[in-house]
Design a protein around this motif. Structure first.
Motif, PDB file in Angstrom:
ATOM      1  N   LEU A  44       0.985  -0.570   0.319  1.00 20.25           N
ATOM      2  CA  LEU A  44      -0.218   0.085  -0.338  1.00 20.25           C
ATOM      3  C   LEU A  44       0.771   1.355   0.092  1.00 20.25           C
ATOM      4  O   LEU A  44       0.589   2.340  -0.652  1.00 20.25           O
ATOM      5  N   PHE A  45       2.146   1.206   0.891  1.00 17.85           N
ATOM      6  CA  PHE A  45       2.713   2.810   0.407  1.00 17.85           C
ATOM      7  C   PHE A  45       3.604   2.975  -0.565  1.00 17.85           C
ATOM      8  O   PHE A  45       3.793   4.031  -1.149  1.00 17.85           O
ATOM      9  N   ILE A  46       3.807   1.514  -1.293  1.00 10.85           N
ATOM     10  CA  ILE A  46       4.159   2.085  -2.665  1.00 10.85           C
ATOM     11  C   ILE A  46       3.542   2.389  -4.002  1.00 10.85           C
ATOM     12  O   ILE A  46       3.317   3.275  -4.585  1.00 10.85           O
ATOM     13  N   LEU A  47       2.063   1.613  -3.477  1.00 12.55           N
ATOM     14  CA  LEU A  47       0.795   2.542  -4.198  1.00 12.55           C
ATOM     15  C   LEU A  47       0.780   3.625  -4.303  1.00 12.55           C
ATOM     16  O   LEU A  47      -0.345   4.718  -4.832  1.00 12.55           O
ATOM     17  N   GLY A  48       0.606   4.161  -2.889  1.00 14.85           N
ATOM     18  CA  GLY A  48       0.484   5.503  -2.164  1.00 14.85           C
ATOM     19  C   GLY A  48       1.604   6.726  -2.965  1.00 14.85           C
ATOM     20  O   GLY A  48       1.085   7.857  -2.976  1.00 14.85           O
ATOM     21  N   LYS A  49       2.769   6.245  -3.246  1.00 12.65           N
ATOM     22  CA  LYS A  49       3.178   6.551  -3.605  1.00 12.65           C
ATOM     23  C   LYS A  49       3.420   6.883  -5.458  1.00 12.65           C
ATOM     24  O   LYS A  49       3.825   7.966  -6.254  1.00 12.65           O
ATOM     25  N   GLN A  50       3.069   6.215  -5.371  1.00 15.95           N
ATOM     26  CA  GLN A  50       2.686   6.059  -7.143  1.00 15.95           C
ATOM     27  C   GLN A  50       1.461   4.544  -7.475  1.00 15.95           C
ATOM     28  O   GLN A  50       1.844   3.375  -8.160  1.00 15.95           O
ATOM     29  N   ASP A  51       0.539   4.964  -7.724  1.00 16.31           N
ATOM     30  CA  ASP A  51      -0.216   4.369  -7.825  1.00 16.31           C
ATOM     31  C   ASP A  51      -0.470   4.365  -8.958  1.00 16.31           C
ATOM     32  O   ASP A  51       0.316   4.276  -9.934  1.00 16.31           O
ATOM     33  N   GLY A  52      -0.513   2.784  -9.797  1.00 17.59           N
ATOM     34  CA  GLY A  52      -0.389   1.851 -10.986  1.00 17.59           C
ATOM     35  C   GLY A  52       0.859   1.290 -11.326  1.00 17.59           C
ATOM     36  O   GLY A  52       1.057   0.658 -12.511  1.00 17.59           O
ATOM     37  N   VAL A  53       1.401   0.671 -10.102  1.00 18.24           N
ATOM     38  CA  VAL A  53       2.412   0.259 -10.662  1.00 18.24           C
ATOM     39  C   VAL A  53       2.574  -1.134 -10.879  1.00 18.24           C
ATOM     40  O   VAL A  53       2.244  -1.661 -10.892  1.00 18.24           O
ATOM     41  N   LEU A  54       3.879  -1.362 -11.966  1.00 15.84           N
ATOM     42  CA  LEU A  54       3.889  -2.931 -12.095  1.00 15.84           C
ATOM     43  C   LEU A  54       3.948  -3.934 -10.869  1.00 15.84           C
ATOM     44  O   LEU A  54       4.752  -3.218 -10.712  1.00 15.84           O
ATOM     45  N   MET A  55       3.721  -5.015 -11.427  1.00 16.29           N
ATOM     46  CA  MET A  55       3.668  -5.572 -10.334  1.00 16.29           C
ATOM     47  C   MET A  55       5.141  -6.131  -9.349  1.00 16.29           C
ATOM     48  O   MET A  55       5.547  -6.393  -9.143  1.00 16.29           O
ATOM     49  N   GLY A  56       6.106  -6.645 -11.599  1.00 18.21           N
ATOM     50  CA  GLY A  56       7.609  -6.525 -10.667  1.00 18.21           C
ATOM     51  C   GLY A  56       7.922  -5.854 -10.593  1.00 18.21           C
ATOM     52  O   GLY A  56       8.837  -5.571  -9.369  1.00 18.21           O
ATOM     53  N   GLU A  57       7.417  -4.035 -11.123  1.00 10.58           N
ATOM     54  CA  GLU A  57       7.893  -3.158  -9.796  1.00 10.58           C
ATOM     55  C   GLU A  57       7.805  -3.059  -8.539  1.00 10.58           C
ATOM     56  O   GLU A  57       8.600  -2.779  -7.736  1.00 10.58           O
ATOM     57  N   LEU A 106      -3.967   2.744   4.031  1.00  7.22           N
ATOM     58  CA  LEU A 106      -3.317   3.042   3.630  1.00  7.22           C
ATOM     59  C   LEU A 106      -3.201   4.101   4.464  1.00  7.22           C
ATOM     60  O   LEU A 106      -1.537   4.065   5.179  1.00  7.22           O
ATOM     61  N   ALA A 107      -4.076   5.351   5.137  1.00  9.21           N
ATOM     62  CA  ALA A 107      -3.164   6.270   6.100  1.00  9.21           C
ATOM     63  C   ALA A 107      -4.288   5.389   7.347  1.00  9.21           C
ATOM     64  O   ALA A 107      -2.721   5.821   7.914  1.00  9.21           O
ATOM     65  N   GLN A 108      -4.478   4.315   7.480  1.00 12.14           N
ATOM     66  CA  GLN A 108      -4.811   3.811   9.207  1.00 12.14           C
ATOM     67  C   GLN A 108      -3.103   3.480   9.118  1.00 12.14           C
ATOM     68  O   GLN A 108      -2.314   3.580  10.169  1.00 12.14           O
ATOM     69  N   ALA A 109      -2.680   2.560   8.272  1.00 10.24           N
ATOM     70  CA  ALA A 109      -1.087   2.402   7.881  1.00 10.24           C
ATOM     71  C   ALA A 109      -0.411   3.057   8.104  1.00 10.24           C
ATOM     72  O   ALA A 109       0.947   3.087   9.242  1.00 10.24           O
ATOM     73  N   LYS A 110      -0.346   4.406   7.535  1.00  6.13           N
ATOM     74  CA  LYS A 110       1.070   5.430   7.864  1.00  6.13           C
ATOM     75  C   LYS A 110       0.785   6.171   9.472  1.00  6.13           C
ATOM     76  O   LYS A 110       1.503   6.033   9.372  1.00  6.13           O
ATOM     77  N   ALA A 111      -0.286   6.016   9.792  1.00  8.33           N
ATOM     78  CA  ALA A 111      -0.171   6.658  11.093  1.00  8.33           C
ATOM     79  C   ALA A 111      -0.111   5.407  12.101  1.00  8.33           C
ATOM     80  O   ALA A 111       1.144   5.784  12.807  1.00  8.33           O
ATOM     81  N   GLY A 112       0.433   3.873  12.018  1.00  6.84           N
ATOM     82  CA  GLY A 112       0.563   3.443  12.769  1.00  6.84           C
ATOM     83  C   GLY A 112       2.209   2.997  12.434  1.00  6.84           C
ATOM     84  O   GLY A 112       3.266   2.838  13.656  1.00  6.84           O
ATOM     85  N   ALA A 113       2.761   3.425  11.318  1.00  5.65           N
ATOM     86  CA  ALA A 113       3.839   3.159  10.973  1.00  5.65           C
ATOM     87  C   ALA A 113       4.172   4.180  11.482  1.00  5.65           C
ATOM     88  O   ALA A 113       5.846   3.769  12.289  1.00  5.65           O
TER      89      ALA A 113
END
Length: 160
Positions: A44-57, A106-113
């Motif tokens: 989720l953190f990765i997608l929060g920075k760049q939504d739509g990434v390739l699975m391999g990325e 993602l927002a909850q995970a960011k607060a938890g992190a």
């Protein structure tokens, strides 16, 4: 400044690192407010920075191979946190996107992190944490993923 090998031997770094990682992962997964696993949070953190990434990325960013990222995406998609779509340019490739539920998680995970990072750094100076971060980062350079570097085969004693 080089570390004296005799002194380092007494720290049991491999053991301490392994135990710390397992305890932290278990503690994070057992939190009642945690709706996602630590691995799902990473995705989720990765997608929060760049939504739509390739699975391999995404797999490379999480230091996972194809089978690992495929399973993680399957589980995260089943939880309705992401959706996968075929890449428009390469029909064999899949891109992953956050869903509305995934954005909330993602927002909850960011607060938890942020809370966990505060606990991890409590009692240490910024300079000490900089050294720990530098040391942990150096491990990635010293012990690359097998597909990243032929040096791994030399470390393992395999033929190049």
């Amino acid at each position: 400044m080089r570390n004296n090998g005799a002194d380092a031997r007494h720290h049991r770094l491999i053991y301490l690192l392994s135990v710390a990682q397992r305890r932290l992962q278990r503690w994070m997964a057992a939190r009642p407010e945690s709706e996602v696993t630590p691995a799902q949070a990473g995705l989720l953190f990765i997608l929060g920075k760049q939504d739509g990434v390739l699975m391999g990325e995404a797999g490379a960013a999480l230091d996972m191979g194809p089978a690992g990222i495929s399973g993680l995406v399957d589980r995260t998609e089943a939880a309705k946190l992401i959706e996968r779509r075929a890449d428009r340019e390469d029909g064999r490739a899949w891109r992953i996107f956050l869903t509305p539920k995934g954005r909330t998680a993602l927002a909850q995970a960011k607060a938890g992190a942020a809370e966990i990072n505060a606990a991890l750094t409590d009692g240490f100076t910024a300079a000490e944490i900089d050294i720990v971060a530098r040391w942990l980062t150096s491990i990635q350079d010293k012990f690359p993923r097998p597909s990243d570097d032929k040096a791994f085969r030399r470390i393992e004693g395999a033929n190049p």
